[in-house]
Enzyme design. Structure first.
Site, PDB file in Angstrom:
ATOM      1  N   PRO A   1      -2.682 -11.649  11.897  1.00 48.01           N
ATOM      2  CA  PRO A   1      -2.191 -10.412  12.491  1.00 48.01           C
ATOM      3  C   PRO A   1      -1.244  -9.710  11.533  1.00 48.01           C
ATOM      4  CG  PRO A   1      -1.834 -12.261  13.977  1.00 48.01           C
ATOM      5  CD  PRO A   1      -2.221 -12.819  12.654  1.00 48.01           C
ATOM      6  N   GLU A   2      -1.638  -8.537  11.078  1.00 49.21           N
ATOM      7  CA  GLU A   2      -0.760  -7.685  10.295  1.00 49.21           C
ATOM      8  C   GLU A   2      -0.331  -6.549  11.218  1.00 49.21           C
ATOM      9  OE1 GLU A   2      -2.433  -6.902   6.374  1.00 49.21           O
ATOM     10  OE2 GLU A   2      -3.727  -8.635   6.551  1.00 49.21           O
TER      11      GLU A   2
ATOM     12  N   HIS B   1      -4.207 -25.611  22.628  1.00 53.66           N
ATOM     13  CA  HIS B   1      -3.337 -24.781  21.783  1.00 53.66           C
ATOM     14  C   HIS B   1      -2.510 -23.759  22.540  1.00 53.66           C
ATOM     15  CE1 HIS B   1      -5.595 -26.810  18.770  1.00 53.66           C
ATOM     16  NE2 HIS B   1      -6.665 -26.060  18.889  1.00 53.66           N
TER      17      HIS B   1
ATOM     18  N   ARG C   1      -2.507 -22.854  14.903  1.00 51.93           N
ATOM     19  CA  ARG C   1      -1.886 -23.487  13.738  1.00 51.93           C
ATOM     20  C   ARG C   1      -0.374 -23.564  13.799  1.00 51.93           C
ATOM     21  NH1 ARG C   1      -5.183 -20.774   8.945  1.00 51.93           N
ATOM     22  NH2 ARG C   1      -3.752 -21.967   7.698  1.00 51.93           N
TER      23      ARG C   1
END
Length: 276
Positions: free
Chosen positions: A2-3, A92, A111
Site C-alpha cells: 500500500p502506497e 492473519h 506479514r
DNA sequence: CCAAATCCCTGCGTGC
DNA sequence: TGCACGCAGGGATTTG
C-alpha cells in the site's frame, strides 16, 4: 505494497462506514506487529465515537474523543474489513475493534509489517509528534519543482531510492517511484544532483499525475492489496513499467525494452531507451 | 555524515 | 511430491 493511492482509497472507503460509529473494545490476537501490540493501552484509549479518519503519508489516523487517536500503518500486507460481530475470524486477523450495531472492524496483516497503536494528540486536528520527520505530501503545493531540486542537488546517488524516502516526500513507494520516473523520461540511475530544475518540474508533475490517476482507479492491486469491500484496484492495468521486465516499452514510437534492476534492495523497472 | 546492506515476516513460484 | 531457495517491499536498524 500500500502506497499513498492505496491508503487514500482505503480511507475513502472507511469514512462512510466508520466515522460516527462507536468503538467499544479492542482485541489483539498476536503480541506484536512491526512494533509490540499493547492490548492494555489500546483497550484503555481506543474507545468512543470515531470523529474522523485522516491520512498522512502512508498512515491512517482515526480521531477519537479526548484528543486520542488510533494510528494504523498497513506495512506490506495490511487490510481492513467490517464484518458482523459473530463472523468467524480468518487467518492473519491481528486486531479486532468491536463496534456498535453488532459489527467489528478487523485489521488483517499476513506479514505483520504494519503498525497499530494509540496516540495522544496535542490538540484536535494536530498530527502525532512522531510524524514531524515526514516530508511534504506529494499532492500538496509545497511539493514542487523548486523544493525537489533543492533536495536532489544534495543527493549524489541514483535518484530513484530518494523518491521513496519519506523525509523527502511521503507516500511514494516502489511501484509509483518507477512509474513516475518513466512518465518523466528520467532514468532511475541518474544521480540526483545531476537532475535539472526543468527535469524536477517534469518529475514532480509526473508523481502528482501518477498518484492522482491511481487514486481514481482505486489503487494498484498486485497480490495482497484489496479495498475494504474486497474488490481490487484497477491501476495495475495502467502500469507502464512495474512488473513488465522483458516486455516492449508502451510509449508510442519507442522500441525500447523494460529492464529490471536492483537499487537499495528493491526492484526498479525502466525503459532502456526513453528514460535518460 | 551518507548510503548501502540487513532484518523483520509470510506466501508463492521455481528448480531440483 | 516435497523441499530449499529467492523474491515481494515499508521502514527501522546496522554496517561500511
Amino acid at each position: 505494497m500500500p502506497e499513498l493511492p492505496e491508503v487514500e482509497t482505503i480511507k475513502n472507503a472507511l469514512v462512510p462506514v466508520i466515522v460516527g460509529r462507536k468503538i467499544l473494545d479492542v482485541i489483539t490476537t498476536v503480541p506484536t506487529l512491526r512494533e509490540p501490540l499493547n492490548q492494555k493501552e489500546l483497550r484503555k484509549n481506543i474507545h468512543g465515537n470515531v470523529l474522523a479518519i485522516r491520512r498522512r503519508a502512508k498512515f491512517l489516523i482515526f480521531d477519537l474523543p479526548g484528543n486520542n487517536c488510533l494510528i494504523a500503518h498497513l506495512g506490506m500486507t495490511g487490510s481492513f474489513r467490517v464484518e458482523p460481530e459473530k463472523a468467524p475470524l480468518l487467518k492473519h486477523d491481528r486486531v479486532v475493534f468491536l463496534l456498535d450495531r453488532n459489527e467489528k472492524l478487523i485489521y488483517n496483516d499476513i506479514r505483520r509489517f504494519g503498525v497499530i497503536k494509540n496516540c495522544k494528540l496535542s490538540a484536535p486536528d494536530k498530527l502525532p509528534e512522531e510524524f514531524a520527520v515526514f516530508g511534504p505530501e506529494p499532492l500538496e503545493k509545497n511539493f514542487n519543482a523548486r523544493y525537489l531540486h533543492e533536495i536532489l542537488k544534495r543527493c549524489k546517488g541514483p535518484v530513484k531510492p530518494f523518491l521513496m524516502r519519506q523525509d523527502i516526500v511521503v507516500g511514494v513507494g516502489n511501484i509509483y517511484a518507477s512509474e513516475s520516473l518513466f512518465m518523466a523520461g528520467i532514468s532511475p540511475l541518474r544521480p540526483g544532483n545531476e537532475i535539472t530544475l526543468e527535469e524536477c518540474k517534469s518529475l514532480c508533475d509526473s508523481i502528482k499525475r501518477v498518484l492522482r490517476d491511481s487514486i481514481k482507479q482505486g489503487g494498484t492491486t498486485i497480490s495482497d492489496y484489496r479495498k475494504p469491500d474486497g474488490s481490487e484496484g484497477k491501476f495495475v492495468l495502467r502500469l507502464k513499467v512495474y512488473g513488465r521486465d522483458g516486455q516492449e516499452c508502451k510509449k508510442a514510437g519507442c522500441k525500447g525494452t523494460i529492464e529490471k534492476i536492483r537499487q537499495g534492495g528493491r526492484s526498479t523497472f525502466y525503459c532502456n531507451q526513453c528514460q535518460r
